[in-house]
Design a protein around this motif. Sequence first.
Motif, PDB file in Angstrom:
ATOM      1  N   SER A  97     -18.353  12.001   6.654  1.00  0.00           N
ATOM      2  CA  SER A  97     -17.760  13.336   6.125  1.00  0.00           C
ATOM      3  C   SER A  97     -17.291  13.108   4.830  1.00  0.00           C
ATOM      4  O   SER A  97     -16.638  12.147   4.389  1.00  0.00           O
ATOM      5  N   PHE A  98     -17.107  14.434   4.257  1.00  0.00           N
ATOM      6  CA  PHE A  98     -16.542  14.607   2.912  1.00  0.00           C
ATOM      7  C   PHE A  98     -14.926  14.945   3.171  1.00  0.00           C
ATOM      8  O   PHE A  98     -14.918  15.683   4.238  1.00  0.00           O
ATOM      9  N   PRO A  99     -14.145  15.024   2.323  1.00  0.00           N
ATOM     10  CA  PRO A  99     -12.710  15.190   2.691  1.00  0.00           C
ATOM     11  C   PRO A  99     -12.694  16.795   3.111  1.00  0.00           C
ATOM     12  O   PRO A  99     -11.635  17.255   3.914  1.00  0.00           O
ATOM     13  N   HIS A 100     -13.415  17.669   2.165  1.00  0.00           N
ATOM     14  CA  HIS A 100     -13.286  19.143   2.625  1.00  0.00           C
ATOM     15  C   HIS A 100     -13.956  19.579   3.974  1.00  0.00           C
ATOM     16  O   HIS A 100     -13.778  20.560   4.662  1.00  0.00           O
ATOM     17  N   GLN A 101     -14.652  18.731   4.470  1.00  0.00           N
ATOM     18  CA  GLN A 101     -15.019  18.580   6.043  1.00  0.00           C
ATOM     19  C   GLN A 101     -14.334  18.361   7.113  1.00  0.00           C
ATOM     20  O   GLN A 101     -14.425  18.395   8.260  1.00  0.00           O
ATOM     21  N   MET A 102     -12.957  18.012   6.661  1.00  0.00           N
ATOM     22  CA  MET A 102     -11.985  17.513   7.769  1.00  0.00           C
ATOM     23  C   MET A 102     -10.809  18.357   7.356  1.00  0.00           C
ATOM     24  O   MET A 102     -10.428  18.784   6.523  1.00  0.00           O
ATOM     25  N   SER A 103      -9.719  18.498   8.436  1.00  0.00           N
ATOM     26  CA  SER A 103      -8.302  18.966   8.383  1.00  0.00           C
ATOM     27  C   SER A 103      -7.444  18.394   7.835  1.00  0.00           C
ATOM     28  O   SER A 103      -7.724  16.985   7.299  1.00  0.00           O
ATOM     29  N   GLY A 104      -6.274  18.958   7.254  1.00  0.00           N
ATOM     30  CA  GLY A 104      -5.448  18.304   6.574  1.00  0.00           C
ATOM     31  C   GLY A 104      -4.961  17.286   7.320  1.00  0.00           C
ATOM     32  O   GLY A 104      -4.731  16.097   6.721  1.00  0.00           O
ATOM     33  N   GLY A 105      -4.640  17.213   8.698  1.00  0.00           N
ATOM     34  CA  GLY A 105      -4.225  16.324   9.447  1.00  0.00           C
ATOM     35  C   GLY A 105      -5.157  14.847   9.410  1.00  0.00           C
ATOM     36  O   GLY A 105      -4.870  13.798   9.500  1.00  0.00           O
TER      37      GLY A 105
ATOM     38  N   SER B  74       0.866  -1.283  -0.130  1.00  0.00           N
ATOM     39  CA  SER B  74      -0.133   0.009   0.058  1.00  0.00           C
ATOM     40  C   SER B  74       0.963   1.122   0.020  1.00  0.00           C
ATOM     41  O   SER B  74       2.218   1.132   0.485  1.00  0.00           O
ATOM     42  N   MET B  75       0.224   2.446  -0.334  1.00  0.00           N
ATOM     43  CA  MET B  75       1.281   3.656  -0.455  1.00  0.00           C
ATOM     44  C   MET B  75       0.314   4.803  -0.105  1.00  0.00           C
ATOM     45  O   MET B  75      -0.952   4.806  -0.191  1.00  0.00           O
ATOM     46  N   ILE B  76       0.756   5.675   0.923  1.00  0.00           N
ATOM     47  CA  ILE B  76       0.087   6.888   1.194  1.00  0.00           C
ATOM     48  C   ILE B  76       0.975   7.800   0.581  1.00  0.00           C
ATOM     49  O   ILE B  76       1.899   8.175   0.487  1.00  0.00           O
ATOM     50  N   PHE B  77      -0.015   8.499  -0.273  1.00  0.00           N
ATOM     51  CA  PHE B  77       0.341   9.700  -1.268  1.00  0.00           C
ATOM     52  C   PHE B  77       0.576  11.087  -0.743  1.00  0.00           C
ATOM     53  O   PHE B  77       0.002  11.084   0.262  1.00  0.00           O
ATOM     54  N   GLN B  78       1.325  11.754  -1.420  1.00  0.00           N
ATOM     55  CA  GLN B  78       1.578  13.205  -1.071  1.00  0.00           C
ATOM     56  C   GLN B  78       0.059  14.119  -1.030  1.00  0.00           C
ATOM     57  O   GLN B  78      -0.818  13.425  -1.806  1.00  0.00           O
ATOM     58  N   GLU B  79      -0.034  14.948  -0.356  1.00  0.00           N
ATOM     59  CA  GLU B  79      -1.243  15.811  -0.554  1.00  0.00           C
ATOM     60  C   GLU B  79      -2.511  15.096  -0.438  1.00  0.00           C
ATOM     61  O   GLU B  79      -3.335  14.867  -1.407  1.00  0.00           O
ATOM     62  N   PRO B  80      -2.790  14.777   0.816  1.00  0.00           N
ATOM     63  CA  PRO B  80      -3.914  13.862   1.069  1.00  0.00           C
ATOM     64  C   PRO B  80      -5.289  14.724   0.574  1.00  0.00           C
ATOM     65  O   PRO B  80      -6.266  14.084   0.028  1.00  0.00           O
ATOM     66  N   ILE B  81      -5.538  15.718   0.631  1.00  0.00           N
ATOM     67  CA  ILE B  81      -6.605  16.480   0.065  1.00  0.00           C
ATOM     68  C   ILE B  81      -6.668  16.252  -1.501  1.00  0.00           C
ATOM     69  O   ILE B  81      -7.907  15.964  -1.952  1.00  0.00           O
ATOM     70  N   ALA B  82      -5.784  16.064  -2.139  1.00  0.00           N
ATOM     71  CA  ALA B  82      -5.656  15.873  -3.589  1.00  0.00           C
ATOM     72  C   ALA B  82      -5.885  14.606  -3.906  1.00  0.00           C
ATOM     73  O   ALA B  82      -6.340  14.041  -5.145  1.00  0.00           O
ATOM     74  N   SER B  83      -5.313  13.606  -2.894  1.00  0.00           N
ATOM     75  CA  SER B  83      -5.519  12.208  -3.163  1.00  0.00           C
ATOM     76  C   SER B  83      -6.853  11.611  -2.977  1.00  0.00           C
ATOM     77  O   SER B  83      -7.527  10.550  -3.608  1.00  0.00           O
ATOM     78  N   LEU B  84      -7.777  12.037  -2.012  1.00  0.00           N
ATOM     79  CA  LEU B  84      -9.048  11.747  -1.843  1.00  0.00           C
ATOM     80  C   LEU B  84     -10.050  12.240  -2.771  1.00  0.00           C
ATOM     81  O   LEU B  84      -9.866  13.557  -3.202  1.00  0.00           O
ATOM     82  N   ASN B  85     -10.699  11.549  -2.991  1.00  0.00           N
ATOM     83  CA  ASN B  85     -11.955  11.868  -4.049  1.00  0.00           C
ATOM     84  C   ASN B  85     -13.017  12.769  -3.392  1.00  0.00           C
ATOM     85  O   ASN B  85     -13.420  12.505  -2.343  1.00  0.00           O
ATOM     86  N   PRO B  86     -13.111  14.130  -3.728  1.00  0.00           N
ATOM     87  CA  PRO B  86     -13.885  15.188  -3.052  1.00  0.00           C
ATOM     88  C   PRO B  86     -15.530  14.784  -3.043  1.00  0.00           C
ATOM     89  O   PRO B  86     -16.306  15.148  -2.443  1.00  0.00           O
TER      90      PRO B  86
END
Length: 284
Positions: free
Chosen positions: A149-157, A92-104
């Motif tokens: 929750s959707f990704p935009h409803q969560m913090s970067g962390g 498995s891989m954790i990608f850079q920029e989680p906001i960009a990696s998760l589907n909004p």
Amino acid sequence: MALLEIKNLTVEFDTAAGKLRAVDGVSLSVDKGEVLAIVGESGSGKSVSMLAVMGLLPWTATVTADYIRFEGRDILNISPAERRRIIGNDISMIFQEPIASLNPCFTVGFQIEETLRRHTNLDRAARRRRMVELMQAVGIPEPEERLRSFPHQMSGGQCQRVMIAIALACNPKLLIADEPTTALDVTIQKQILDLLLRLQTETGMGMILITHDMGVVAETADRVVVQYKGRKMEEADVLSLFEAPKHPYTKALLSALPENAVGDRLPTVTDFALEEAPYTGGQP
């Protein structure tokens, strides 16, 4: 036998100006339960090397290697269907920029469950329990509510923790963490790194940590591979690398740490003779 073993990996991209070689003959390995750091400045081929392992490079990329062996099996020469059974499950891989990696467009619960649907035989109720368990494991409060929750409803962390939950959903044997603390504040960075190391220790999985931060390397890694312009410059255990670096580029990276500043100036890589410096550590 190494968990993952790469021999002579090369990646080239087709561009308007011709072939661009992003990775040039890189060899490395990681064992079960080991943390291997791949370090170097931006553009040194760290992420591209691991995306090649994952089979996630675009069609413009040409990947060649003597072999890319996972648990002794060359995954470079297996069918796409067989590779899909391994990627996302055993690796498995954790990608850079989680906001960009998760589907909004989808909830984080849907995105975690997607991995479980693809790689396990769990029924819906069991998947739900596993999703809550994963959210609790990565330290997200009120997991049942947060799954909606959707990704935009969560913090970067929190989004980074969701990415970790997705990566760990199927208990992988190898986790690749690509700059897992990018764009996070210092406090959250430490929390994420501590979380990854705790989970890595508890599960015994191997981990490849891609970073440009030598401080992170010192705190987390067992061994280090140093890359520059797509090539491996040096490989050593973390203590040897910090106490007696052999390659000029490694010395340049260490000299650029804030504690090594002279007056108001830090050394830069241009202060060191790099271009003709040969590879000096480990197996080429």
